[in-house]
Design a protein around this motif. Sequence first.
Motif, PDB file in Angstrom:
ATOM      1  N   PRO A 164       0.008 -15.727  -1.733  1.00 20.98           N
ATOM      2  CA  PRO A 164       0.510 -14.399  -2.087  1.00 20.98           C
ATOM      3  C   PRO A 164      -0.637 -13.425  -2.343  1.00 20.98           C
ATOM      4  O   PRO A 164      -1.675 -13.798  -2.884  1.00 20.98           O
ATOM      5  N   ALA A 165      -0.434 -12.181  -1.945  1.00 24.62           N
ATOM      6  CA  ALA A 165      -1.448 -11.152  -2.132  1.00 24.62           C
ATOM      7  C   ALA A 165      -0.829  -9.975  -2.878  1.00 24.62           C
ATOM      8  O   ALA A 165       0.370  -9.709  -2.761  1.00 24.62           O
ATOM      9  N   THR A 166      -1.666  -9.263  -3.639  1.00 20.83           N
ATOM     10  CA  THR A 166      -1.137  -8.179  -4.461  1.00 20.83           C
ATOM     11  C   THR A 166      -0.975  -6.878  -3.678  1.00 20.83           C
ATOM     12  O   THR A 166      -1.760  -6.557  -2.795  1.00 20.83           O
ATOM     13  N   ARG A 167       0.059  -6.159  -4.053  1.00 17.58           N
ATOM     14  CA  ARG A 167       0.186  -4.758  -3.690  1.00 17.58           C
ATOM     15  C   ARG A 167      -0.527  -3.941  -4.773  1.00 17.58           C
ATOM     16  O   ARG A 167      -1.200  -4.500  -5.637  1.00 17.58           O
ATOM     17  N   SER A 168      -0.370  -2.641  -4.758  1.00 14.38           N
ATOM     18  CA  SER A 168      -0.913  -1.791  -5.811  1.00 14.38           C
ATOM     19  C   SER A 168      -0.302  -2.183  -7.152  1.00 14.38           C
ATOM     20  O   SER A 168       0.886  -2.496  -7.240  1.00 14.38           O
ATOM     21  N   MET A 189       0.824  -1.195   0.000  1.00 13.98           N
ATOM     22  CA  MET A 189       0.000   0.000   0.000  1.00 13.98           C
ATOM     23  C   MET A 189       0.863   1.252   0.000  1.00 13.98           C
ATOM     24  O   MET A 189       1.745   1.403   0.834  1.00 13.98           O
ATOM     25  N   TYR A 190       0.634   2.091  -0.972  1.00 12.31           N
ATOM     26  CA  TYR A 190       1.250   3.409  -0.953  1.00 12.31           C
ATOM     27  C   TYR A 190       0.354   4.352  -0.147  1.00 12.31           C
ATOM     28  O   TYR A 190      -0.853   4.163  -0.080  1.00 12.31           O
ATOM     29  N   GLN A 191       0.942   5.374   0.444  1.00 11.36           N
ATOM     30  CA  GLN A 191       0.182   6.311   1.272  1.00 11.36           C
ATOM     31  C   GLN A 191      -0.049   7.635   0.533  1.00 11.36           C
ATOM     32  O   GLN A 191       0.186   8.705   1.066  1.00 11.36           O
ATOM     33  N   LEU A 192      -0.537   7.547  -0.692  1.00 12.94           N
ATOM     34  CA  LEU A 192      -0.813   8.740  -1.476  1.00 12.94           C
ATOM     35  C   LEU A 192      -2.156   9.356  -1.113  1.00 12.94           C
ATOM     36  O   LEU A 192      -2.380  10.546  -1.346  1.00 12.94           O
ATOM     37  N   LEU A 193      -3.070   8.550  -0.580  1.00 10.84           N
ATOM     38  CA  LEU A 193      -4.432   9.020  -0.289  1.00 10.84           C
ATOM     39  C   LEU A 193      -4.765   8.876   1.200  1.00 10.84           C
ATOM     40  O   LEU A 193      -5.927   8.704   1.564  1.00 10.84           O
ATOM     41  N   ASN A 194      -3.750   8.959   2.045  1.00  4.30           N
ATOM     42  CA  ASN A 194      -4.002   8.667   3.457  1.00  4.30           C
ATOM     43  C   ASN A 194      -4.803   9.748   4.179  1.00  4.30           C
ATOM     44  O   ASN A 194      -5.146   9.593   5.344  1.00  4.30           O
ATOM     45  N   ASP A 195      -5.125  10.844   3.477  1.00  7.29           N
ATOM     46  CA  ASP A 195      -5.999  11.857   4.085  1.00  7.29           C
ATOM     47  C   ASP A 195      -7.437  11.731   3.573  1.00  7.29           C
ATOM     48  O   ASP A 195      -8.271  12.610   3.814  1.00  7.29           O
ATOM     49  N   LEU A 196      -7.726  10.633   2.887  1.00  4.26           N
ATOM     50  CA  LEU A 196      -9.041  10.443   2.279  1.00  4.26           C
ATOM     51  C   LEU A 196      -9.775   9.283   2.937  1.00  4.26           C
ATOM     52  O   LEU A 196      -9.208   8.198   3.099  1.00  4.26           O
ATOM     53  N   SER A 197     -11.029   9.502   3.304  1.00  2.56           N
ATOM     54  CA  SER A 197     -11.889   8.439   3.835  1.00  2.56           C
ATOM     55  C   SER A 197     -13.097   8.284   2.914  1.00  2.56           C
ATOM     56  O   SER A 197     -13.687   9.279   2.475  1.00  2.56           O
ATOM     57  N   GLU A 206       8.182   3.244  -0.828  1.00  2.00           N
ATOM     58  CA  GLU A 206       7.963   1.932  -0.240  1.00  2.00           C
ATOM     59  C   GLU A 206       6.506   1.524  -0.407  1.00  2.00           C
ATOM     60  O   GLU A 206       5.610   2.196   0.089  1.00  2.00           O
ATOM     61  N   PRO A 207       6.243   0.426  -1.129  1.00  2.00           N
ATOM     62  CA  PRO A 207       4.848   0.035  -1.361  1.00  2.00           C
ATOM     63  C   PRO A 207       4.178  -0.597  -0.148  1.00  2.00           C
ATOM     64  O   PRO A 207       2.951  -0.611  -0.051  1.00  2.00           O
ATOM     65  N   GLY A 208       4.979  -1.109   0.776  1.00  2.00           N
ATOM     66  CA  GLY A 208       4.392  -1.784   1.927  1.00  2.00           C
ATOM     67  C   GLY A 208       3.853  -3.153   1.553  1.00  2.00           C
ATOM     68  O   GLY A 208       3.710  -3.493   0.379  1.00  2.00           O
ATOM     69  N   ASN A 209       3.563  -3.940   2.556  1.00  2.63           N
ATOM     70  CA  ASN A 209       3.035  -5.278   2.321  1.00  2.63           C
ATOM     71  C   ASN A 209       1.520  -5.253   2.198  1.00  2.63           C
ATOM     72  O   ASN A 209       0.857  -4.346   2.718  1.00  2.63           O
TER      73      ASN A 209
END
Length: 414
Positions: free
Chosen positions: A356-360, A1-9, A368-371
């Motif tokens: 296995p699970a997908t990232r973005s 997970m990228y944190q490009l939209l972390n201010d959005l709910s 860092e895309p994160g797990n």
Amino acid sequence: MYQLLNDLSIIEVSSFVASPTAGLYCAQMGAEVIRVDHKAGGLDYDRYMLTKEGRSLSWENLNRAKKSVALDLRSGEGRELAVALAAKTGNCITNLPEKSFLSHDAMKAAQPAGAPDMTSVRIMGWHDGRQAMDFTVNAAAGYPLMTGPEEWDMETAPPVNQVLPAWDFITGAYCAFAMLAALRQRDATGEGSEVRVPLGDVAIGTLANSGTMAEMLFRGGDRERLGNAIWGAFGRDFRTSDGVRFMVAALTPKQWAGLVKAFDVAAPISALEAETGEDFASGDRPRFEHRHALFDIFQKVADGLDYAALSARMAAEGCTFEKYRTAHEAANDPELVRDNPLFGPSPPNPSGFEYPATRSFANLPGREPGNPAPAPFLGEHSEEVLAERLGLSSGAIGALVDAGTVALSDKDSR
């Protein structure tokens, strides 16, 4: 997970494929996506295939990285809570009908002072309100009658449906884009939007955008079936001496030159050019129009080579090709999955099954895309969301749970 939209709910009230896909793509870019379901699960909660514990693998993968709130959406109080969550948040993705309790007007009317102006994206069936699903809009758009062996009669042969619900996934991706476009406008003007995206319009609009509609009108009839050949260009499936089937495509001069060299067919190609008066290196048209003669030349070479030898030659010349795999083979292929940075380690899935699970899908170099994050258990975040979003006390939430209006995590129920 990228944190490009972390201010959005975003509040998501949805089921099946298209609407959950829109929320998933936003969540994988860092948005807080809160999925609100009926307390027994939405229409897709038990979607096949199920694990032996009764957990849907489809639901689990379409709802990764989301939060889950479970309400009695058949009761007035449960519906009021869903509307209040959407209204307070100001952002909603849904595939519920516009005339349902979750209409845009109802959400907007329930907005408290200070909430961002209501922005909603609603997936519909057809633009006139008729119901639709992927496989029915696909039938309407005409694609299944373009699919199948070349020798099939156009008048009597059956349609061939595609297995992948492609229109659902395309619609979901388009809705994620539409949501962000509407939010960009709200950021600039303060005005929210109601966005309606009919699944049927995505299908027939894609038919138009691809040029296929214009083609049908220009030719005054239907396109012939082509089997596995690529329309308007050179490409088809071939089979090697050891029975391996593979797909080849040559749409550019470089791809065509590499393919001719890898198959060592310059001499027969030159002979065919002399016979037809064509220059097959000049573009797609001559290669497509004389595809049958060209296919015979390439297949004759494939008949005399095993796949290991021929694939090595194609790789050395930079050809565009892939071996046909079964879906099971693809899921176990190290190049596609194990060694692909798209996939991360298995999170703690509700099913208990590790895989296995997908990232973005998007790769942002230097970030860092994160797990991959897990999907929630149904109702796992009911208490948290109702407290944080609506300011309900633990006592008030407890009373709603006791009344059956709110359900908590179903972790131990299966």
